[in-house]
Design an enzyme around this catalytic site. Structure first.
Site, short mmCIF file in Angstrom:
data_model
loop_
_atom_site.label_atom_id
_atom_site.label_comp_id
_atom_site.label_asym_id
_atom_site.label_seq_id
_atom_site.Cartn_x
_atom_site.Cartn_y
_atom_site.Cartn_z
N GLU A 194 95.93 74.25 -12.56
CA GLU A 194 96.64 75.32 -11.84
C GLU A 194 97.60 74.72 -10.82
O GLU A 194 97.68 75.15 -9.66
CB GLU A 194 95.61 76.28 -11.18
CG GLU A 194 94.76 76.97 -12.23
CD GLU A 194 93.69 77.93 -11.70
OE1 GLU A 194 93.59 78.13 -10.48
OE2 GLU A 194 92.96 78.49 -12.54
N GLU A 299 92.71 78.68 -19.21
CA GLU A 299 91.74 79.48 -18.44
C GLU A 299 92.21 80.92 -18.41
O GLU A 299 93.39 81.19 -18.19
CB GLU A 299 91.64 79.01 -16.99
CG GLU A 299 90.45 78.17 -16.66
CD GLU A 299 90.33 77.90 -15.17
OE1 GLU A 299 90.11 78.87 -14.39
OE2 GLU A 299 90.44 76.73 -14.78
#
Ligand code: BMA
Length: 374
Positions: A194, A299
């Site tokens: 991320e 994810e």
């Protein structure tokens, strides 16, 4: 005159041969394989086989699938995915947060020895393994969400560099426990994830773009060349992204990445954002294909209690463009408890829609996988 012409011809031929040899030498000699040219045979096979099947297959994954689910923990052979569909997921996500501290269990209270065993067992059944690492902030000692600046400090020459190398040494030691019949289990390793968000100390505004890239390259060079780990495929992952520039801002280079991934929890929450998710999938698939690499939806989560979001959102997003179907795997995050869970469990309102989703020919669970390691 004739002799001169022959001489010129010979010289031209020699020049051409040497030019070709030079072109060959400047190309990475990985020829579409993993960035680690010394990757183990099983790791190379996994990469090649995923590339071969990805036009017609999306491997379904789940984080911590074998460790616990909603309402149960540590029951051998069980997973929420299996409870609802009859099969374990095709991809097992495992999380190593706290490994850096030399303790026995992860930040999510899963024993590292159990993780190693479940990794070996999943591999022996033909499953695929991916690892993430919410490592603590190496400067403040806080969690990975502690935003104290830290990346520059752990780079070569930085005050925390030696300590950080010790953390990577612990990863290498953990990796030693991933051997089955004399072969290492191939791992899709996804550190510093991320990276477009500013919530982990390595991401977004918390590190310069160059420092992030340097950290990534150092990690690969150290694990591969110093520690001699050759069972890793390296997965780069952003959070949500809205342009190629944004996606690639921290990309450390084609020599350092095997899989281009992204995390996105937002787009599955509403019907209206499904096209946006397709757009993101297509962007990452295109960037990956241009480089001869794989693309993954690393994810996700977020349909909550909506009874039909698997077919009407996730499957719809994958079917929204032929390129989106080239996503190699999708991995919802963990089923921690009644409040935090991302895959239906027995009795969940979306359980039957989830079963329908996994029955789609595009979506593969563990029991549908071809041999990916040969
Ligand atoms: C987050 C949450 C946390 C967990 C962390 C690492 O997304 O699930 O509860 O500790 O991931 O797995």
């Amino acid at each position: 005159m004739k002799q001169v012409l022959i001489l010129v011809g010979v010289l031209l031929f020699a020049a051409t041969v040497s030019a070709c040899a030079n072109i060959g030498a400047s190309r990475p000699d990985t020829a579409g394989g993993p960035i680690d040219r010394d990757a183990t045979a099983e790791t190379k096979a996994l990469y090649a086989n995923l590339k071969r099947i990805t036009p017609n297959a999306v491997l379904f994954g789940h984080e911590d699938a074998l460790a616990y689910g909603v309402g149960w923990s540590g029951e051998e052979g069980r997973s929420d995915v299996k409870d609802v569909t009859g099969s374990h997921p095709a991809v097992y996500g495992w999380e190593l947060g706290d490994l850096e501290n030399g303790v026995d269990s992860s930040l999510d209270d899963v024993a590292f020895a159990d993780i190693q065993r479940w990794i070996r067992e999943g591999y022996q059944r033909g499953g695929v393994v991916t690892i993430s690492w919410h490592m603590d902030n190496p400067v403040s000692g806080g969690s990975s969400w502690d935003t104290t600046r830290a990346v520059a400090a752990i780079l070569p020459g930085g005050p925390q560099h030696e300590k950080f190398k010790g953390w990577l040494d612990r990863f290498a030691a953990f990796n030693e426990g991933l051997e089955v019949d004399g072969k290492m289990v191939p791992i899709l390793f996804r550190p510093y994830h991320e990276n477009t968000g500013s919530w982990f100390w390595w991401g977004g505004r918390l590190a310069s773009l160059e420092d992030y890239k340097t950290l990534w390259r150092f990690t690969v060079d150290y694990l591969r060349d110093e520690k001699g780990l050759h069972n890793l495929l390296y997965v780069y992952s952003t959070d949500v992204h809205n342009s190629e520039e944004e996606y690639l801002a921290r990309y450390p280079g084609d020599e350092y990445v095997d899989v281009l991934g992204f995390d996105d929890y937002q787009s599955l929450r509403r019907d209206e954002t499904v096209p946006l998710l397709t757009e993101r999938m297509v962007r990452v698939v295109k960037l990956a294909q241009e480089r001869g690499k794989l693309a993954a939806y690393t994810e996700t989560g977020g349909g909550g209690q909506d009874p039909d979001y698997w077919t009407t959102r996730l499957l719809a997003a994958l079917n929204g463009d032929p390129l989106a179907r080239h996503i190699t795997w999708v991995l919802p995050w963990r089923n921690a408890n009644q409040r935090q869970n991302f895959v239906p469990y027995l009795g969940h309102p979306a359980a039957s829609d989830f079963k329908q989703f996994t029955d789609d020919p595009l979506i593969l669970l563990e029991d549908e996988l071809p041999d990916l390691y040969r």
